[in-house]
Motif scaffolding. Structure first.
Motif, PDB file in Angstrom:
ATOM      1  N   GLU A  34       0.838  -1.203   0.000  1.00 37.01           N
ATOM      2  CA  GLU A  34       0.000   0.000   0.000  1.00 37.01           C
ATOM      3  C   GLU A  34       0.872   1.252   0.000  1.00 37.01           C
ATOM      4  N   ALA A  35       1.930   1.222  -0.779  1.00 36.25           N
ATOM      5  CA  ALA A  35       2.914   2.295  -0.780  1.00 36.25           C
ATOM      6  C   ALA A  35       2.329   3.634  -1.223  1.00 36.25           C
ATOM      7  N   ALA A  36       1.385   3.636  -2.160  1.00 37.41           N
ATOM      8  CA  ALA A  36       0.803   4.897  -2.628  1.00 37.41           C
ATOM      9  C   ALA A  36       0.048   5.585  -1.498  1.00 37.41           C
ATOM     10  N   CYS A  37      -0.751   4.832  -0.763  1.00 30.62           N
ATOM     11  CA  CYS A  37      -1.488   5.395   0.378  1.00 30.62           C
ATOM     12  C   CYS A  37      -0.523   5.849   1.470  1.00 30.62           C
ATOM     13  N   TYR A  38       0.479   5.029   1.729  1.00 32.99           N
ATOM     14  CA  TYR A  38       1.467   5.344   2.751  1.00 32.99           C
ATOM     15  C   TYR A  38       2.215   6.622   2.383  1.00 32.99           C
ATOM     16  N   GLY A  39       2.625   6.717   1.131  1.00 30.93           N
ATOM     17  CA  GLY A  39       3.342   7.914   0.672  1.00 30.93           C
ATOM     18  C   GLY A  39       2.471   9.153   0.736  1.00 30.93           C
ATOM     19  N   ALA A  40       1.199   9.039   0.345  1.00 28.88           N
ATOM     20  CA  ALA A  40       0.284  10.185   0.400  1.00 28.88           C
ATOM     21  C   ALA A  40       0.079  10.641   1.841  1.00 28.88           C
ATOM     22  N   ALA A  41      -0.050   9.691   2.759  1.00 27.67           N
ATOM     23  CA  ALA A  41      -0.227  10.045   4.172  1.00 27.67           C
ATOM     24  C   ALA A  41       1.018  10.744   4.714  1.00 27.67           C
ATOM     25  N   ARG A  42       2.192  10.258   4.314  1.00 29.85           N
ATOM     26  CA  ARG A  42       3.436  10.889   4.769  1.00 29.85           C
ATOM     27  C   ARG A  42       3.567  12.302   4.213  1.00 29.85           C
ATOM     28  N   LEU A  43       3.185  12.481   2.943  1.00 27.46           N
ATOM     29  CA  LEU A  43       3.246  13.826   2.366  1.00 27.46           C
ATOM     30  C   LEU A  43       2.286  14.767   3.082  1.00 27.46           C
TER      31      LEU A  43
END
Length: 88
Positions: A34-43
């Motif tokens: 779920e890297a896309a969701c994880y990356g969006a949350a981090r951003l």
């Protein structure tokens, strides 16, 4: 250089191998599907910490697979060129 694959296709043992053969490059598959969701949350959180993807699995291209993909791509380009006249 390797290409990085994230998301659901990375769960498969087949898709990363196809991509590696198609591009004739190693593919690094992230353990974080779920890297896309994880990356969006981090951003959104503004986090500046290092990326922890939980590890990578490296898939190397195979000579036979890469040759097959190169042949398929050449056939695709030939068909594409012939179809261009129909759409002119």
């Amino acid at each position: 250089p390797a290409v990085r694959m994230v998301g659901g296709a990375g769960k498969s043992d087949v898709w990363p191998g196809i991509i590696a053969d198609l591009l004739n490059r190693p593919v690094e598959v992230s353990a974080c599907v779920e890297a896309a969701c994880y990356g969006a949350a981090r951003l959104a959180a503004g986090t500046e910490t290092a990326w922890d993807d939980g590890g990578l699995r490296l898939i190397e291209p195979t000579p036979d697979g890469s040759a097959v993909m190169a042949d398929y791509y050449a056939r695709y380009l030939a068909c594409y060129r012939k179809l261009l006249d129909l759409y002119a």
